[in-house]
Design an enzyme around this catalytic site. Structure first.
Site, mmCIF file in Angstrom:
data_model
loop_
_atom_site.group_PDB
_atom_site.id
_atom_site.type_symbol
_atom_site.label_atom_id
_atom_site.label_comp_id
_atom_site.label_asym_id
_atom_site.label_seq_id
_atom_site.Cartn_x
_atom_site.Cartn_y
_atom_site.Cartn_z
ATOM 1 N N LYS A 1 0.421 10.681 -3.419
ATOM 2 C CA LYS A 1 0.220 9.230 -3.550
ATOM 3 C C LYS A 1 0.083 8.838 -5.024
ATOM 4 C CE LYS A 1 -2.694 5.526 -1.568
ATOM 5 N NZ LYS A 1 -3.839 5.219 -0.682
ATOM 6 N N SER B 1 -2.885 1.932 2.982
ATOM 7 C CA SER B 1 -2.126 1.833 1.761
ATOM 8 C C SER B 1 -1.270 3.056 1.454
ATOM 9 C CB SER B 1 -3.077 1.589 0.582
ATOM 10 O OG SER B 1 -3.980 2.680 0.449
ATOM 11 N N SER C 1 -6.747 4.052 5.006
ATOM 12 C CA SER C 1 -5.438 4.190 4.362
ATOM 13 C C SER C 1 -4.721 5.509 4.573
ATOM 14 C CB SER C 1 -5.559 3.923 2.861
ATOM 15 O OG SER C 1 -5.637 2.544 2.637
HETATM 16 N N1 GLN Z 1 -7.011 -2.097 4.491
HETATM 17 C C1 GLN Z 1 -7.903 -1.535 3.512
HETATM 18 C C2 GLN Z 1 -7.980 -2.447 2.335
HETATM 19 O O1 GLN Z 1 -7.079 -3.176 2.143
HETATM 20 C C3 GLN Z 1 -7.379 -0.185 3.124
HETATM 21 C C4 GLN Z 1 -8.169 0.420 2.047
HETATM 22 C C5 GLN Z 1 -7.892 1.869 1.873
HETATM 23 O O2 GLN Z 1 -8.231 2.660 2.748
HETATM 24 N N2 GLN Z 1 -7.405 2.213 0.701
HETATM 25 O O3 GLN Z 1 -8.926 -2.452 1.609
#
Ligand code: GLN
Length: 483
Positions: A80, A155, A179
């Site tokens: 990532k 994400s 995420s």
């Molecule tokens: N949906 C979560 C956010 O937007 C995802 C965050 C994550 O796990 N990086 O904050």
């Protein structure tokens, strides 16, 4: 032997490499070819490290010859874009870090390098990991390779699609509210969010430091376990890391809790609901006892997260001022430089959270918002402690299950203009982040031929007590019928 990435996993690939059926260089080349063919369409990778990947593969082949290998030697992985690899660009999916080059290796990368893994490239993500669809990236959206009209989740959507499109053997993601698990669910993969502090955050571009954790995504439970074992451990560069997994006497895992909250969730669609009920039946047929439990404060998990997370993110993102990292825009004076740089460098969702975060932390509002949200977080943690407490007799459970998401992958564009809808994607995943607990998403409608019952993949989430990842692996393997 011809290499068919689709039918390989880390475990089987390792055996082929050791047996000399193909080399790490041949395998890496095959992955690079797959990326060349598919990435134009899917946009899973922001950048491919062709030259260094082949060098690492050559090195791995040497190690295999000398019998100095681990299970990850010569295994091509996707990383990532918020995890630092020395000498490579890393941007967290943001314009503000475009062309920024990492000056050191994150701890997880150091460990994977020691294990002999190969890094194919950096994968696309929602900007600074804010989002659930990989649509907020400054480098274009990523598509779900199982249905290109749909999102791969987020994400870590780039990592999920990279694995699902059979271009790598596994990937690293990060999980602050879901995420890793949500994109794994949307792409038919296994994704592990480890216990907070079991994997070092050193070299991870921070989102919410009290919630962030790096974890693996792969095709099988064993693959995810292999990567987790390689990256975990206490690290002096991250003071929140904790000692190795506790070695408690292996006790039988018998009782699995189902929170009443699941059936009270408005957005849960029928496809996911029916599949979840099927999963319960399957677990019962495997000999587990299913027990209804109540986590009374879990309904506040999303609202309190969207106070705590923006607060932490706004503090973490203050460092991107155009002086030290990445993008710089000239203004009339120093302050104006900041305004211009941050205005041009951050996307809409990131700016929304910075504004929200600075507001909830500001004098006069701190107690009402941030302080209150922290209190709620403590209550959520306590809810979990109560149901996992072994001395709780009647109410104690060994693990908890929920669906990973309220439904399968949604369409590109479907939620991006409605932040509240997008935030509700975290409804089943964020509680484990609040409480620092390990949680895994496993494909719950995968058929023997590899296709998904009803068309699109769904995930079953299993949550365990702190440092009890082994419980997740055991239940997961039983559920999937894995060795
Ligand atoms: N949906 C979560 C956010 O937007 C995802 C965050 C994550 O796990 N990086 O904050």
């Amino acid at each position: 032997m011809s290499i068919d990435i689709k039918n390989l996993n880390i475990k089987s690939t390792h055996k082929h490499l050791i047996d000399g059926d193909f080399s790490a260089q041949e395998l890496t080349q095959e992955c690079l070819n797959a990326i060349k063919e598919k990435n134009k369409d899917i946009n899973a990778y922001i950048e491919v490290f062709e030259k260094t990947a082949l060098e690492q593969a050559r090195e791995a082949d040497k190690r295999i010859k000398e019998k100095k290998y681990s299970e990850l030697t010569g295994i091509p992985l996707a990383i990532k874009d918020n995890i630092l690899i020395k000498g490579q660009k890393v941007s967290a999916g943001s314009k503000i870090l475009e062309n920024y080059t990492a000056t050191y290796d994150s701890t997880v990368i150091k460990k994977l390098k020691d294990a002999g893994a190969v890094f194919l490239g950096r994968t696309n993500m929602d900007e600074f990991a804010m989002g659930s669809s990989t649509e907020t990236s400054a480098f274009g959206i990523t598509k779900n390779s199982l249905d290109v009209k749909r999102v791969p989740g987020g994400s870590s959507g780039g990592s999920a699609s990279a694995v699902a499109m059979n271009s790598c053997m596994g990937a690293l993601g990060s999980d602050t509210a879901g995420s890793i698990r949500q994109p794994s669910s949307f792409c038919g993969l296994v994704g592990l969010k480890p216990t907070y502090g079991s994997v070092s955050r050193s070299g991870l571009i921070a989102l919410g430091s009290s919630l962030d954790v790096i974890g693996p995504m792969g095709k099988t439970i064993s693959d995810v376990e292999i990567i987790f074992e390689a990256i975990k451990g206490k690290d002096e560069l991250d003071s929140t890391t904790i000692e190795e997994n506790k070695k408690t006497k292996k006790q039988e895992i018998k009782i699995i809790g189902v929170p009443s909250f699941v059936n009270e969730t408005d957005g849960l669609d029928n496809f996911a609901k029916n599949n979840f009920n099927e999963s319960i039946k399957k677990l019962e047929s495997l000999g587990y006892k299913i027990k209804k439990i109540s986590l009374p404060n879990i309904k506040y998990a999303v609202p309190s997260y969207y106070i705590i997370l923006p607060a932490e993110a706004s503090a973490n993102l203050a460092r991107f001022d155009g002086v030290r990292y990445g993008l710089h825009k000239d203004g009339e004076n120093g302050i104006d430089d900041y305004f211009k740089t941050r205005g041009a460098g951050f996307g809409k969702e990131v700016r929304r959270r910075i504004i929200l975060g600075t507001y909830v932390l500001s004098a006069g509002y701190y107690d009402a918002y941030y302080g209150k949200a922290q209190t709620v977080r403590e209550l959520i943690k306590k809810d979990f402690e109560d149901v996992f407490n072994p001395s709780n007799g009647e109410t104690g459970v060994d693990a908890i299950i929920t669906p990973t998401t309220t439904g399968p992958a949604f369409k590109i564009g479907e939620k991006i203009n409605d932040p509240i809808k997008m935030y509700l994607e975290d409804i089943f995943t964020v509680p484990a982040n609040h409480a620092g607990l390990p949680a895994i998403s496993i494909p719950s409608n995968k058929k023997l031929d590899g296709s998904f019952d009803g068309g699109l993949p769904l995930g079953l989430q299993v949550i365990a007590p702190q440092m009890d990842e082994s419980v997740l692996f055991e239940i997961g393997k039983n559920f999937l019928g894995e060795e």
